[in-house]
Design a protein around this motif. Structure first.
Motif, PDB file in Angstrom:
ATOM      1  N   LEU A  35      39.524  29.421  45.174  1.00  0.00           N
ATOM      2  CA  LEU A  35      40.221  30.109  44.084  1.00  0.00           C
ATOM      3  C   LEU A  35      39.898  29.336  42.809  1.00  0.00           C
ATOM      4  O   LEU A  35      40.188  28.143  42.724  1.00  0.00           O
ATOM      5  CB  LEU A  35      41.737  30.105  44.332  1.00  0.00           C
ATOM      6  N   THR A  46      39.994  34.813  40.122  1.00  0.00           N
ATOM      7  CA  THR A  46      39.516  35.160  41.469  1.00  0.00           C
ATOM      8  C   THR A  46      38.035  35.548  41.503  1.00  0.00           C
ATOM      9  O   THR A  46      37.583  36.150  42.488  1.00  0.00           O
ATOM     10  CB  THR A  46      40.350  36.322  42.051  1.00  0.00           C
ATOM     11  N   ALA A  78      41.315  30.088  48.446  1.00  0.00           N
ATOM     12  CA  ALA A  78      41.626  31.497  48.156  1.00  0.00           C
ATOM     13  C   ALA A  78      42.041  32.244  49.422  1.00  0.00           C
ATOM     14  O   ALA A  78      42.120  33.472  49.409  1.00  0.00           O
ATOM     15  CB  ALA A  78      40.411  32.172  47.519  1.00  0.00           C
ATOM     16  N   TYR A  81      44.766  34.981  49.161  1.00  0.00           N
ATOM     17  CA  TYR A  81      44.279  36.097  48.347  1.00  0.00           C
ATOM     18  C   TYR A  81      43.311  36.955  49.164  1.00  0.00           C
ATOM     19  O   TYR A  81      43.423  38.193  49.196  1.00  0.00           O
ATOM     20  CB  TYR A  81      43.607  35.555  47.082  1.00  0.00           C
TER      21      TYR A  81
END
Ligand SMILES: [Fe+2]
Length: 287
Positions: A35, A46, A78, A81
């Motif tokens: 990230l 992102t 990340a 996400y």
């Protein structure tokens, strides 16, 4: 079966993220995603993760695992996400609890910060195996850089995180809390018992003297012959002396404070305050 490996290199943190997929078939895993984080502005982005998402969607892949080799100190993960966008289970080594305990204290976290690894979907231990479609993955515990470091051996490809780097760069530092150069040496020996033609994919690359291009793929055989820190059967005493002396000269990674706070939570930010704002801490003179 020979997995297809696609690397994504993040030049801001010298991190290599990997997507490993079935040679024929849709199943894949993503290892050590990034990230993006602008430290000066306290702002996440992102872009790097979105590149992986694009690749997954363009190739119609199915993400089964989001694997972390360890709690990284130089970039934010990340994984949550990616999980929100693509699915998959987030896995890390079971000794994450040791890391959470250590850094829970450093960052003076309250009891709401669970130190039991429950932020992850799967805690792996030595000898565990798992599947990515038809591919088999095996887990080696390879501590030393941190207590929770794992190597994921997926068919003929070993994702070694921060243990060995490219042969001309050497090995990972061992001076973070819970690190140990003796332990890293033993872990590396474990990796080097894999067949010589095992492909090794390293977690970072920083170029090296005489090499002006980034590189991240090597083999067990090459490491045994050429690794400047540990090749040619270097004895443990020599390695430890060299590693500890070198570590004493290294400064802390630029993003260590945000990285640890986020990654020990499985890549999530701390809970927001009553206004919904999120803050990270800067412990003074603690590291
Ligand atoms: Fe690391």
């Amino acid at each position: 079966m020979t997995p297809f490996v696609k690397a994504f290199f993040d030049e801001a943190t010298f991190t290599v993220s990997y997507l490993v997929r079935e040679p024929e078939g849709r199943a894949c895993a993503i290892i050590d995603s990034v990230l993006d984080y602008d430290q000066a502005a306290g702002r996440t982005d992102t872009s790097s993760a979105d590149e992986i998402i694009r690749y997954v969607r363009d190739n119609d892949l199915k993400v089964e695992w989001l694997l972390e080799s360890h709690v990284h100190a130089d970039h934010l993960s990340a994984a949550p996400y990616l999980q929100g966008q693509l699915g998959g289970k987030i896995g890390i080594g079971h000794n994450i609890t040791v890391v959470q305990d250590t850094f829970g204290k450093v960052f003076n976290e309250g009891t709401e910060f669970q130190r039991d690894g429950s932020q992850f979907d799967k805690l792996f231990t030595q000898g565990d195996s798992f599947h990515i479609g038809q591919m088999r993955g095996d887990v080696l515990e390879t501590p030393g850089h941190t207590p929770a470091c794992l190597t994921y051996v997926i068919e003929d490809a070993a994702f070694v995180g921060d243990t060995l780097f490219m042969p001309d760069f050497g090995t990972a530092r061992c001076d973070f809390p819970g690190g140990s150069s003796e332990t890293l040496y033993q872990s590396i020996q474990k990796i080097l018992t894999l067949p010589d033609d095992t492909r090794i994919f390293v977690g970072h690359d920083y170029k090296a003297p005489g090499r002006d291009e980034f590189a991240w793929e090597t083999t067990v055989g090459e490491q045994k012959a050429l690794n400047i820190h540990i090749g040619q059967g270097r004895p443990i005493e020599e390695f430890v002396e060299m590693r500890d002396a070198r570590d004493a000269t290294l400064s802390m990674p630029r993003l260590i404070l945000p990285s640890l706070q986020v990654n020990m939570r499985g890549g999530r930010m701390p809970e927001p305050d009553e206004q919904g704002d999120v803050f990270l801490k800067v412990p003074i003179n603690k590291l």
